[in-house]
Design an enzyme around this catalytic site. Structure first.
Site, PDB file in Angstrom:
ATOM      1  CB  CYS A  61     -34.816 -27.219  39.804  1.00 50.88           C
ATOM      2  SG  CYS A  61     -35.156 -26.740  41.597  1.00 50.88           S
ATOM      3  CG  HIS A 116     -32.705 -22.871  41.255  1.00 46.49           C
ATOM      4  ND1 HIS A 116     -33.579 -23.721  40.805  1.00 46.49           N
ATOM      5  CD2 HIS A 116     -31.229 -22.771  40.335  1.00 46.49           C
ATOM      6  CE1 HIS A 116     -33.457 -23.291  39.528  1.00 46.49           C
ATOM      7  NE2 HIS A 116     -32.204 -23.377  39.840  1.00 46.49           N
TER       8      HIS A 116
END
Length: 910
Positions: free
Chosen positions: A264, A835
């Site tokens: 990510c 994230h």
């Protein structure tokens, strides 16, 4: 017919004067053999030479040497028939040898002979180029014959001849012409090797010789698909899916990226960069193809630029909902080993690598010259800055420099001699610090001497650079307990990892550490007859049968929370210690009844025989035993204000326990609590550690594990240290604040001739078209790592840098200092399990979108600002206006600022 005859006669008359102008035979020989136009002159690269059949040339030599123009040795027209395989394709025979089958003549000599003798009807001249090969020049008699095919039709080759010195680009242009490829379509070449494998011809600027292309090789031309992919990059099995994807038509740029496994961070950086308008246009319009630098030793052979270009073309084709960046990930890992595998990384670190890689792969400077960095030496800033920027551009000139590079002014002042050093340095992004709180929140457990009180969890606010004593003072405000009656320990795996001194720094305690603060008894000053206490570390162990063939060996396992217990020096006996510990454990250890004692007398007597220390042999161990952290006198158990154990009698002097039933036995152990001491050396005065050893049956009967693990939360645990939001401008101000260099990074003063901890100040001199601002949320020190989740308030538009740029400003163009936001890289979570996502403004529609790996959704502007913002992308307003489509063109104009309606000011500009 009469007209034709007249023309032939006229032509004969025209040739007649030329026959009269033919020089004498000796003159012919000199012109052909010697002189500037003769065959003996040296070769020159690039010029044309011609092949003449050896037999005809020898006949001509006999003719001119005879000196008789009417001789029967006249050679007639030049005839090269013996050099050709056939009279249709006029292809040269293989294996012709100079001097045996043909001679070579320069262009001037060839034209003389053709003028004098003519060329056999229908035969083409055999013209060949002089090529410059390594260390030699030669006439290229046999050019390279390549078989050109299309990727979509490998069975229909087209033969084309090229010189070894022709560029691969000529091969590509020839293939495009042969296969009627439109100028808008993008193509690339592959070669098929002898073993059947395929290899990309990446650099089209090299020659066929450098590319090692040989006659007979198959060259495949591949055309990019409408969706931005290459046919060769897709396995045959997914062709059907590709056709469906090509049928999909969405908004260009609104395309997700598949998470390959903790990628990510890469997806976030790519989405931000993809939404920088001028950079994306540069790749979509194929300007990068002309600037690929395959020879840069600092670059990645053009592979990073090509891989990124493929991603951009796919994302902006409008034919994909999401794409899989597997090829790009592989390329990044190949050139930057830190990104190999599938570990989580920092999006800003990848962005830094990618910008540097793209710059070097697209650097227009093919050979970097040496540039000496010069100090200002009192010269005006304008002059020094211009010189620094020109020097930078002499070595670095690319679309990345054009788009992202700006200029700092760096001022260093020596604290001793006052020498001032001024330099101007380029930058690609601003890493700005966040205002850091000088306070720190720590969670601790307070263990009272009162056995009825459960341990209390407290949340304490302490100075970030404070000491252990500050932690005790903060706890004292909650408990009313004097800090002098506290001892601080790090508990790990049922044992004391470390017992701290009051003067030790709090920075050595990590947020994840389990910190216990124990109440100990007050003690008077150290004196000869003073009464003082000994603080004993206590471990809990359970005796468990080991897996042995006869079950004769017993193992000991630590359990529960260890204790620090104050014992009066005059009560240092096993029996007294047993009752003290029984009292301290009374909240969760039940005393046996009289019936239990009667039942267990015999067993207790047997146990005591094994556990009572005998004179000369005690239940102790060497003081040299080591654990994860030695908790001897230097660890805070004794020394300073703590009760010293230096003069206390060792376990060998402790009276033996009476023979009566005990719930548990006591044993001196090492600081690790895992092995008994066999001897005790009193000379070392090592801190004794005591283990409470339980039999499994006794533990099950009298020890309440649930109660032992219980604790209460103090009211302060519910308090949250509120962090006030900061403005982005405050971070930039902090970035330009004077600071003193750290000891690890001193500056060499040329005047003092030594390294100095100089003061340093950075100022902004020139800002780029697209400004990247990195918020330094991650803090790393020797002992700790933390993420700052401070809310940074940043403007969506009109971020004004005029107050920060110290270069004399153009007041008539304020838009040169104002920026609008175009993308944000977000980081959610902590240091280990975060994230990354992206907010980005589409350059065509002006709409903001949220990119979360392969998921894309529209958002409004008020959703963009959050504590997760990590890297900000701003575009200068004059660039934004320059890139806007003009009214009246085919495409509708985008909003001047992403997501905002056009106002009159922008409409006037348009």
């Amino acid at each position: 017919m009469a007209a034709v005859a007249a023309n032939v006669a006229a032509a004969a008359e025209d040739r007649e004067p030329q026959r009269e102008e033919v020089p004498g035979l000796e003159s012919q020989r000199r012109q052909i053999e010697n002189g500037e136009s003769g065959r003996e002159r040296p070769l020159r690269a690039g010029e044309s030479w011609f092949l003449v059949e050896q037999h005809w040339y020898k006949q001509w030599e006999v003719y001119v040497q005879g000196g008789d123009q009417d001789s029967g040795t006249f050679p007639g027209c030049i005839n090269n028939a013996d050099l050709f395989e056939d009279q249709v394709n006029w292809r040269l025979k293989k294996g012709l040898v100079e001097g045996e089958d043909y001679v070579l003549l320069p262009a001037a000599a060839w034209h003389y002979l053709v003028d004098w003798y003519g060329l056999e009807h229908g035969q083409p001249p055999i013209e060949r180029k002089v090529v410059e090969l390594p260390s030699v020049q030669k006439v290229e008699v046999y050019p390279v014959e390549l078989l050109l095919v299309r990727h979509s039709d490998m069975d229909t080759p087209h033969t084309a001849q090229f010189s070894h010195t022709d560029s691969v680009d000529l091969v590509l242009r020839t293939a495009r012409e042969q296969f009627l490829v439109s100028p808008q379509e993008e193509t690339r070449l592959w070669i098929k090797n002898a073993e059947g494998s395929f290899e990309r011809l990446c650099n089209t600027r090299v020659t066929l010789l450098d590319a090692a292309l040989k006659t007979g090789q198959v060259v495949i031309m591949e055309t990019r698909n409408k969706d931005g992919t290459w046919p060769s990059a897709q396995p045959q099995a997914v062709n059907t899916a590709l056709e469906e994807e090509e049928e999909f038509q969405g908004q260009p740029g609104i395309c997700g990226l598949t998470n390959l496994g903790n990628t990510c961070f890469m997806n976030s950086a790519l989405q931000c960069l993809s939404n920088v308008p001028q950079l994306t246009e540069y790749f979509l319009k194929n300007h990068y193809l002309e600037e690929l630098n395959f020879c840069n030793p600092l670059g990645m052979k053009g592979e990073i630029a090509e891989a990124y270009a493929d991603l951009v073309k796919q994302a902006w084709s409008g034919h994909h909902r999401s794409i899989v960046p597997h090829v790009f990930k592989t390329k990044v890992g190949h050139f930057a080993s830190q990104f190999l595998g599938y570990q989580q990384h920092d999006s800003q670190e990848l962005l830094s690598f990618l910008l540097d890689g793209l710059h070097e792969d697209l650097n227009r400077v093919k050979k970097k010259e040496y540039v000496e960095l010069c100090d200002a030496a009192g010269r005006p800033d304008q002059e020094v800055a211009q010189e620094a920027w020109q020097n930078h551009k002499r070595r670095n000139d690319s679309v990345i420099v054009d788009t992202f590079h700006g200029l700092f002014k760096s001022t260093l002042v020596c604290p001793d001699c006052g020498n001032v050093s001024v330099t101007f340095d380029p930058f690609c992004y601003l890493s700005v610090p966040l205002p850091v709180s000088h306070k720190r929140v720590m969670e601790v457990f307070f263990v009272s001497m009162d056995p009825r009180r459960k341990p209390e969890q407290h949340r304490l606010v302490v100075p970030k650079k404070g000491k252990i004593s500050d932690l005790c003072v903060a706890l004292a405000k909650h408990t009313g307990m004097s800090p002098e009656r506290m001892m601080v320990a790090d508990v790990f795996s049922h044992r004391f990892y470390k017992i701290y001194q009051l003067e030790e720094s709090l920075s050595s305690i990590l947020d994840r550490d389990d910190i216990f603060i124990y109440e100990v008894s007050g003690r008077s000053a150290i004196g000869e007859n003073s009464r003082e206490d000994v603080v004993l570390p206590i471990y809990l162990r359970e005796r468990t049968p080991a897996r042995d063939y006869n079950n004769s060996y017993y193992g000991l396992m630590l359990f529960g929370h260890p204790l620090l217990v104050s014992v009066p020096r005059d009560r240092l006996s096993w029996d007294a210690l047993y009752h003290i510990l029984l009292y301290r454990l009374s909240r969760y250890v039940t005393r046996p009844s009289s019936d239990d004692e009667d039942d267990g007398d015999e067993k207790a007597d047997m146990e005591d025989k094994d556990n009572i220390p005998k004179p000369g042999h005690v239940a102790g161990g060497s003081s040299q035993d080591s654990g994860p952290e030695q908790a001897g006198p230097s660890s805070g158990v004794a020394g300073g204000s703590r009760a010293p154990v230096d003069n206390s009698p060792g376990p060998s002097h402790w009276p033996q326990r009476a023979r009566r039933k005990h719930l548990f036995t006591l044993q001196t152990v090492n600081s690790n609590g895992t092995s008994d001491r066999s001897t005790f050396n009193e000379d070392t005065h090592a801190q004794p550690y005591i283990a409470i050893d339980w039999e499994p049956e006794m533990k099950k009967r009298y020890y309440d594990e649930v109660e032992a693990e219980g604790y209460v939360k103090h009211d302060c645990v519910g308090y949250v240290l509120k962090k006030a939001p900061v403005r982005l401008q405050e971070c930039i101000e902090l970035f330009t604040t004077v600071e003193t260099l750290e000891k690890e990074n001193p500056w060499y003063c040329p005047t003092c001739k030594q390294h100095q901890l100089a003061t340093k100040k950075l100022d902004l001199w020139m800002l780029p078209e697209t400004l990247i601002i990195h918020l330094k949320r991650f803090s790393y020190t020797k002992f700790s790592r933390e993420k700052l989740d401070t809310l940074v308030e940043f403007p969506i538009r009109d971020l004004d840098f005029s107050e920060f740029v110290i270069k004399p400003q153009n007041e008539s163009a304020p838009e040169l200092y104002k920026y609008d936001l175009i993308a944000v890289s977000n980081h959610y979570g902590g240091l280990r399990d975060g994230h990354y996502t992206t907010f980005a403004c589409n350059k065509d529609s002006g709409q903001w979108h949220y990119f979360d790996d392969n998921s894309v959704s529209p958002v409004t502007e008020n959703q963009i600002e959050s504590k997760a913002a990590y890297v900000l992308f701003y575009q200068r307003q004059d660039v934004a206006r320059r890139l806007q489509p003009q009214p009246g063109l085919a495409d509708p104009p985008a909003s001047p600022a992403c997501g905002s309606p056009p106002n009159s000011e922008f409409m006037d500009v348009n």
